[in-house]
Scaffold this active site. Structure first.
Site, PDB file in Angstrom:
ATOM      1  N   GLY A 232       0.796  -1.234   0.177  1.00  0.00           N
ATOM      2  CA  GLY A 232       0.065   0.049   0.027  1.00  0.00           C
ATOM      3  C   GLY A 232       0.937   1.404   0.284  1.00  0.00           C
ATOM      4  O   GLY A 232       2.150   1.261   0.124  1.00  0.00           O
ATOM      5  N   VAL A 233       0.192   2.339  -0.096  1.00  0.00           N
ATOM      6  CA  VAL A 233       0.865   3.736  -0.459  1.00  0.00           C
ATOM      7  C   VAL A 233       1.245   4.186   1.109  1.00  0.00           C
ATOM      8  O   VAL A 233       0.440   4.093   2.096  1.00  0.00           O
ATOM      9  CB  VAL A 233      -0.088   4.700  -0.860  1.00  0.00           C
ATOM     10  CG1 VAL A 233       0.761   6.179  -1.154  1.00  0.00           C
ATOM     11  CG2 VAL A 233      -0.281   4.205  -2.402  1.00  0.00           C
TER      12      VAL A 233
ATOM     13  N   GLU B 166      -0.208  -2.427  -7.139  1.00  0.00           N
ATOM     14  CA  GLU B 166      -1.202  -1.193  -7.671  1.00  0.00           C
ATOM     15  C   GLU B 166      -0.551   0.099  -8.060  1.00  0.00           C
ATOM     16  O   GLU B 166      -0.764   0.775  -9.138  1.00  0.00           O
ATOM     17  CB  GLU B 166      -2.325  -0.694  -6.624  1.00  0.00           C
ATOM     18  CG  GLU B 166      -3.173  -1.780  -5.995  1.00  0.00           C
ATOM     19  CD  GLU B 166      -3.798  -1.213  -4.818  1.00  0.00           C
ATOM     20  OE1 GLU B 166      -5.178  -1.416  -4.735  1.00  0.00           O
ATOM     21  OE2 GLU B 166      -3.225  -0.636  -3.886  1.00  0.00           O
TER      22      GLU B 166
END
Length: 502
Positions: A267-268, A292
């Site tokens: 994730g970011v 992603e």
């Protein structure tokens, strides 16, 4: 601009953002490009917001439904939310003004798995898409679009839309051409297997073919993505990254991983970048990513040679990294692939490749259930994003968080989560700066002891142990003991006093 807009008929449709926005009507459902602050249209949303404000000032109703790939930027989500003109939004957001509108009830919000959102649009579950507004690097002579710094759900929206508005952004490097891999998943019963067996495999085309007759406007822009600088990596993030890297080494000794690991997803955020920075200094080599977003840390890994290639649907870069990407996009296009999120997040591919997934959480309970979206059970933070796509289908599913928040008034480990996003059936590993809990093969009561001992902050461990022992003593059920009268007492205490502490 003739190089950027090579189709003569579409070059004739160049107009101002104001004139393009005039083609959107009250009540329209709009599919915007954009994913995590990259590749979103820069001018039409602002022009649309001005139209909405003007209508409201005149006492006329003007609200629209907004569909995107994920979060976008203040120039899209922020300006539209500020007008109060967003009726419904999906599938993920992170703008503070939009978050306020969701939490005060002005805007309805559907928090949808990212891999499902485009598919559900194509299946017509949300109704017609009146307009698609997308950013492009260029329009080819055949009318096909070269996307910019994200792909997201653009393909689904362009296919479904009754009318198309294209922003051609000169700020985006022409070197991005060739980085994209556009492949349509299709609808049942005509779907075929997605033929990706390695993260670097290309299966589609470099541009999105569209129905040029649906294009009603082309807008010329020259504006950067929302490239926010990452915070400096703090000690807590470094500690979490250290536990994760030690876990990877342990898995190698057990024969479940090799020194190349498996394709990485993260994730970011600060912790994700700390993990990537740790990998840069580690012994691991020839790494790959199937994820992603491409973050700064991945660009550093690619530059160092530690990472061979990365596949994603978007960038999420700092201004410095974005400048590097723009200046050398043609070279990066040999190591980076941007796909539609229906492919980048597809369970079929994630399961086949054996991805190692690492995502953030707001809280986890003592049995391994995770809340990654809601504050105190009710207030939406950002959304689920793609964490569900990867968590349920990964080779190893990991969640990370600092053990405390709000200066120690909130514990990330609680008796029962206030909202369930990821159940104990999907969560395999939990990491805080305190340590790592490997939950694989453990029954709920065994999980509870490990999570409390390894992940909870020392100031909350006695309270968690007391809760568990009290729940066991009730004897209601020894498989997953809970004292339902007290299960959410920590959250209630925080709402009443500002602290989970007694």
């Amino acid at each position: 601009m003739s190089e950027r807009i090579a189709h003569p008929g579409l070059r004739a449709k160049v107009m101002s953002a104001h004139d393009a926005a005039a083609k959107i009507a009250p009540g329209d459902q709009i599919g915007f490009s954009g994913f995590t602050g990259a590749g979103y249209p820069k001018e039409v949303p602002t022009a649309l917001a001005e139209r909405i404000k003007e209508a409201h000032q005149q006492g006329r109703e003007f609200r629209v439904n907004v569909l995107t790939g994920a979060s976008t930027a203040p120039e899209l989500d922020g300006v539209l939310a500020e007008t109060g003109g967003v009726n419904w939004r999906m599938p993920y957001q992170s703008d503070p003004r939009l978050r306020d509108k969701i939490n005060d009830g002005t805007t309805f919000y559907s928090d949808i798995h990212l891999s499902h959102s485009g598919m559900m649009t194509s299946q017509g579950f949300f109704g017609p898409v009146d307009a698609a507004v997308v950013e492009a690097v260029k329009i080819n002579a055949d009318g096909s679009i070269v996307p910019s710094s994200s792909v997201g759900n653009s393909v689904n929206y362009l296919d479904a839309a009754e009318k198309i508005i294209i922003e051609v952004n000169e700020w985006q490097s022409l070197g991005l051409e060739g980085m994209h891999d556009i492949w349509r998943v299709g609808l049942p019963p005509h779907r075929q297997p997605i033929p990706i067996t390695t993260p670097g495999q290309r299966i589609g085309s470099a541009s999105i073919n569209i129905d040029v007759d649906k294009v009603v406007a082309v807008v010329r822009t020259n504006a950067p993505d929302r490239n926010s600088p990452f915070k400096s990596i703090d000690q807590t993030s470094k500690d979490i990254a250290g536990h994760l890297l030690e876990f990877a080494r342990h898995e190698i000794t057990q024969g479940r991983l090799t020194n190349e690991l498996r394709p990485l997803q993260s994730g970011v955020g600060n912790i994700a970048n700390a993990v990537l920075a740790g990998l840069l200094e580690s012994e691991f080599e020839n790494l790959t990513s199937y994820t992603e977003v491409i973050q700064d840390g991945m660009v550093d890994l690619l530059d160092s040679g530690k990472m061979a290639l990365a596949s994603a649907t978007s960038f999420a870069l700092s201004p410095e990294a974005a400048e590097r990407m723009n200046n050398d996009a043609e070279r990066y296009a040999k190591k980076l692939i941007l796909r539609p999120q229906e492919v980048s997040n597809h369970p079929e591919v994630i399961r086949r490749l054996g991805v190692i997934a690492t995502n953030g959480m707001i809280e986890a309970d003592i049995y391994g259930n995770v809340n990654s979206t809601h504050i105190m059970g009710s207030r939406m933070m950002n959304g689920l994003g793609g964490s569900g796509d990867f968590t349920r289908n990964a080779y190893i599913s990991i969640f990370v968080s600092p053990s405390i928040a709000k200066n120690g008034d909130i514990s990330a480990i609680v008796p029962m989560v206030s909202h369930h996003d990821h159940t104990e059936h999907d969560v395999q590993v939990i990491i805080t700066e305190q340590g790592l809990a490997d939950l694989r093969g453990l029954a709920p009561r065994q999980r509870a002891r490990v999570i409390i001992d390894k992940c909870a902050h020392p100031s909350f461990r006695p309270m968690l142990t007391e809760y568990l022992e009290r729940a066991e003593a009730l004897g209601v059920g020894m498989h997953t003991p809970h004292d339902l009268a007290q299960a959410h007492s920590w959250h209630r205490r925080f709402l009443d006093t500002g602290s989970m502490r007694p």
